[in-house]
Design a protein around this motif. Structure first.
Motif, mmCIF file in Angstrom:
data_model
loop_
_atom_site.group_PDB
_atom_site.id
_atom_site.type_symbol
_atom_site.label_atom_id
_atom_site.label_comp_id
_atom_site.label_asym_id
_atom_site.label_seq_id
_atom_site.Cartn_x
_atom_site.Cartn_y
_atom_site.Cartn_z
ATOM 1 N N ASP A 1 -44.441 21.698 -31.097
ATOM 2 C CA ASP A 1 -44.028 22.846 -30.293
ATOM 3 C C ASP A 1 -43.346 22.345 -29.025
ATOM 4 O OD1 ASP A 1 -43.696 25.135 -28.865
ATOM 5 O OD2 ASP A 1 -45.785 25.775 -28.948
ATOM 6 N N GLU A 2 -42.054 22.597 -28.901
ATOM 7 C CA GLU A 2 -41.304 22.101 -27.741
ATOM 8 C C GLU A 2 -41.873 22.640 -26.437
ATOM 9 O OE1 GLU A 2 -36.697 21.942 -26.064
ATOM 10 O OE2 GLU A 2 -37.177 23.004 -27.916
ATOM 11 N N ALA A 3 -42.377 23.871 -26.474
ATOM 12 C CA ALA A 3 -42.931 24.478 -25.261
ATOM 13 C C ALA A 3 -44.208 23.787 -24.806
ATOM 14 C CB ALA A 3 -43.200 25.962 -25.496
ATOM 15 N N ALA A 4 -44.824 23.001 -25.690
ATOM 16 C CA ALA A 4 -46.062 22.304 -25.338
ATOM 17 C C ALA A 4 -45.799 20.868 -24.896
ATOM 18 C CB ALA A 4 -47.026 22.312 -26.518
ATOM 19 N N SER A 5 -44.538 20.482 -24.799
ATOM 20 C CA SER A 5 -44.211 19.136 -24.335
ATOM 21 C C SER A 5 -44.258 19.096 -22.809
ATOM 22 C CB SER A 5 -42.826 18.724 -24.833
ATOM 23 O OG SER A 5 -41.834 19.567 -24.281
ATOM 24 N N PHE A 6 -44.423 17.904 -22.257
ATOM 25 C CA PHE A 6 -44.448 17.769 -20.806
ATOM 26 C C PHE A 6 -44.033 16.355 -20.428
ATOM 27 C CE2 PHE A 6 -48.540 16.271 -22.206
ATOM 28 C CZ PHE A 6 -48.911 15.278 -21.322
ATOM 29 N N ASP A 7 -43.622 16.190 -19.191
ATOM 30 C CA ASP A 7 -43.224 14.892 -18.666
ATOM 31 C C ASP A 7 -44.491 14.074 -18.398
ATOM 32 O OD1 ASP A 7 -42.272 12.695 -17.293
ATOM 33 O OD2 ASP A 7 -41.012 13.845 -15.913
ATOM 34 N N MET A 8 -44.714 13.070 -19.218
ATOM 35 C CA MET A 8 -45.962 12.317 -19.125
ATOM 36 C C MET A 8 -46.078 11.477 -17.856
ATOM 37 S SD MET A 8 -46.757 11.196 -23.068
ATOM 38 C CE MET A 8 -48.173 10.234 -22.529
ATOM 39 N N ARG A 9 -45.014 11.384 -17.103
ATOM 40 C CA ARG A 9 -45.111 10.652 -15.839
ATOM 41 C C ARG A 9 -46.110 11.299 -14.882
ATOM 42 N NH1 ARG A 9 -39.045 10.123 -13.779
ATOM 43 N NH2 ARG A 9 -39.200 12.366 -14.204
ATOM 44 N N ILE A 10 -46.427 12.577 -15.123
ATOM 45 C CA ILE A 10 -47.395 13.252 -14.263
ATOM 46 C C ILE A 10 -48.745 12.539 -14.270
ATOM 47 C CG2 ILE A 10 -48.317 14.847 -16.008
ATOM 48 C CD1 ILE A 10 -48.304 17.031 -13.887
ATOM 49 N N LEU A 11 -49.043 11.821 -15.361
ATOM 50 C CA LEU A 11 -50.326 11.125 -15.469
ATOM 51 C C LEU A 11 -50.429 9.949 -14.501
ATOM 52 C CD1 LEU A 11 -50.699 11.113 -19.367
ATOM 53 C CD2 LEU A 11 -51.615 12.771 -17.725
ATOM 54 N N HIS A 12 -49.293 9.494 -13.984
ATOM 55 C CA HIS A 12 -49.301 8.412 -12.994
ATOM 56 C C HIS A 12 -49.615 8.926 -11.583
ATOM 57 C CE1 HIS A 12 -47.607 5.160 -15.512
ATOM 58 N NE2 HIS A 12 -46.845 6.083 -16.052
ATOM 59 N N LEU A 13 -49.437 10.214 -11.354
ATOM 60 C CA LEU A 13 -49.528 10.731 -9.990
ATOM 61 C C LEU A 13 -50.877 10.487 -9.307
ATOM 62 C CD1 LEU A 13 -47.503 14.086 -9.978
ATOM 63 C CD2 LEU A 13 -46.924 11.906 -8.894
ATOM 64 N N PRO A 14 -52.025 10.652 -9.994
ATOM 65 C CA PRO A 14 -53.289 10.380 -9.290
ATOM 66 C C PRO A 14 -53.385 8.952 -8.768
ATOM 67 C CG PRO A 14 -53.700 11.585 -11.320
ATOM 68 C CD PRO A 14 -52.259 11.178 -11.354
ATOM 69 N N ILE A 15 -52.872 7.994 -9.528
ATOM 70 C CA ILE A 15 -52.919 6.593 -9.107
ATOM 71 C C ILE A 15 -52.000 6.367 -7.916
ATOM 72 C CG2 ILE A 15 -52.414 4.220 -9.825
ATOM 73 C CD1 ILE A 15 -53.140 5.124 -12.698
ATOM 74 N N LEU A 16 -50.785 6.902 -7.995
ATOM 75 C CA LEU A 16 -49.833 6.727 -6.899
ATOM 76 C C LEU A 16 -50.316 7.427 -5.638
ATOM 77 C CD1 LEU A 16 -46.484 7.285 -8.853
ATOM 78 C CD2 LEU A 16 -47.489 5.103 -8.148
ATOM 79 N N TRP A 17 -50.810 8.668 -5.787
ATOM 80 C CA TRP A 17 -51.268 9.411 -4.611
ATOM 81 C C TRP A 17 -52.383 8.662 -3.897
ATOM 82 C CZ3 TRP A 17 -55.968 11.182 -2.985
ATOM 83 C CH2 TRP A 17 -55.964 12.027 -1.864
ATOM 84 N N ARG A 18 -53.373 8.206 -4.645
ATOM 85 C CA ARG A 18 -54.517 7.542 -4.028
ATOM 86 C C ARG A 18 -54.092 6.251 -3.328
ATOM 87 N NH1 ARG A 18 -60.037 8.153 -4.602
ATOM 88 N NH2 ARG A 18 -61.071 6.857 -3.059
ATOM 89 N N LYS A 19 -53.233 5.488 -3.969
ATOM 90 C CA LYS A 19 -52.788 4.229 -3.377
ATOM 91 C C LYS A 19 -52.035 4.475 -2.075
ATOM 92 C CE LYS A 19 -50.315 -0.048 -4.393
ATOM 93 N NZ LYS A 19 -49.688 -0.876 -5.458
ATOM 94 N N TYR A 20 -51.096 5.409 -2.107
ATOM 95 C CA TYR A 20 -50.295 5.676 -0.913
ATOM 96 C C TYR A 20 -51.120 6.356 0.176
ATOM 97 C CZ TYR A 20 -46.365 4.776 -4.102
ATOM 98 O OH TYR A 20 -45.494 4.224 -5.001
ATOM 99 N N HIS A 21 -51.984 7.280 -0.205
ATOM 100 C CA HIS A 21 -52.798 7.984 0.786
ATOM 101 C C HIS A 21 -53.718 7.010 1.513
ATOM 102 C CE1 HIS A 21 -56.021 10.634 2.337
ATOM 103 N NE2 HIS A 21 -55.036 11.495 2.499
ATOM 104 N N ASP A 22 -54.341 6.100 0.770
ATOM 105 C CA ASP A 22 -55.226 5.119 1.397
ATOM 106 C C ASP A 22 -54.462 4.254 2.393
ATOM 107 O OD1 ASP A 22 -57.318 6.095 -0.053
ATOM 108 O OD2 ASP A 22 -57.463 4.404 -1.445
ATOM 109 N N GLN A 23 -53.247 3.867 2.039
ATOM 110 C CA GLN A 23 -52.450 3.038 2.943
ATOM 111 C C GLN A 23 -52.035 3.816 4.188
ATOM 112 O OE1 GLN A 23 -49.187 1.095 0.913
ATOM 113 N NE2 GLN A 23 -50.484 0.514 -0.810
ATOM 114 N N LEU A 24 -51.734 5.101 4.021
ATOM 115 C CA LEU A 24 -51.347 5.916 5.172
ATOM 116 C C LEU A 24 -52.476 6.022 6.190
ATOM 117 C CD1 LEU A 24 -49.358 8.870 3.560
ATOM 118 C CD2 LEU A 24 -48.492 7.297 5.298
ATOM 119 N N VAL A 25 -53.682 6.284 5.716
ATOM 120 C CA VAL A 25 -54.789 6.498 6.648
ATOM 121 C C VAL A 25 -55.380 5.193 7.161
ATOM 122 C CG1 VAL A 25 -55.341 8.738 5.644
ATOM 123 C CG2 VAL A 25 -56.504 6.711 4.787
#
Length: 277
Positions: free
Chosen positions: A169-193
């Protein structure tokens, strides 16, 4: 340490209004520290990855638009949550998602300023952490951030497609790069603070908040004349804002937190709001 990603990712289509109660409750109950909700948007769908439960929710935008036009309570509740819920929502770059949501569903993503914002953009976080003012002028792309800063291995992941999320189902497809976001957010957020010399800290928290506020102007069709999808902060703008910031810090310290100028009110309570993004 970056959060681990479960070996099994559940992928489910969400039908508004049918699936509303349990789905919305899963968003409302999501913890806020660290961030739990990671989003992407296309013309077909709104994708919300709930990291703690390793669940990818795919909401059909056409169905949501119809439900909103018919004033279904479930659709209105989701719209309200996206617009004003005090739960952090993380995008890589929120501009295109904001524009699509506004044009298709009249959903207006907004960010609180100068207080804590609940829209985080990983792209801006990555750009702010570069070590020189010159390097911050050009924003990094999603793929570059993944290559440099994410250790997620898709070969070790299993996608459990259930509840109407068939792979065909094409409507059920998604950009799997979203799965990287928790790792990137945590890494960058920790460095910011952490506020290491030359990068991060309260000044850059304030700069990111203001940049997100300006970038989201696009959703109302009044993007700034200087809008550039690839541009971050040029050296001159950083120097100007840093001088203003340092002047505020100096005046606040010399008046023991009792200095007031325009919208600025000093003191420990004022500065504490920049401890986190």
């Amino acid at each position: 340490m970056a959060p681990t990603t479960s070996a099994t990712i559940s992928v489910q289509r969400i039908w508004i209004p049918d699936d509303h109660p349990a789905f919305l409750q899963s968003l409302v109950d999501a913890p806020n520290n660290p961030a739990s909700l990671y989003l992407s948007v296309s013309s077909r769908s709104l994708v919300i990855y709930v990291a703690p439960t390793s669940t990818v929710n795919i909401v059909s935008l056409p169905h949501l638009s119809v439900a909103l036009s018919q004033e279904h309570n479930s659709a209105i509740a989701l719209k309200t949550f996206l617009e004003s819920g005090k739960i952090t929502k993380v995008f890589f770059d929120a501009r295109s998602p904001a524009k699509i949501l506004f044009e298709h569903c009249d959903i207006a993503l907004v960010t609180c300023f100068p207080g804590r914002t609940y829209i985080h953009e990983v792209q801006l976080m990555a750009g702010a952490l570069r070590k020189s003012d010159t390097a911050r002028e050009w924003l990094p792309g999603f793929d570059r951030c993944i290559t440099q800063d994410s250790d997620l291995d898709f070969d070790n992941l299993i996608l459990d497609r259930a509840h109407g999320a068939d792979r065909a189902d094409e409507a059920a497809s998604f950009d799997m790069r979203i799965l990287h976001l928790p790792i990137l957010w945590r890494k960058y957020h920790d460095q910011l603070v952490e506020c290491r010399p030359g990068i991060g800290g309260s000044f850059w928290v304030a700069m990111i908040r203001e940049a997100t506020r300006e970038r989201l102007k696009i959703l109302r069709g009044n993007e700034p004349p200087s809008y550039d999808a690839k541009r971050g902060w040029d050296k001159y703008s950083i120097q100007t804002q840093r001088e203003i910031w340092n002047d505020d810090v100096f005046m606040d310290s010399t008046t023991h937190g009792e200095w007031f100028s325009g919208d600025f009110l000093g003191g420990s309570e004022h500065w504490a709001q920049y401890d986190v993004l």
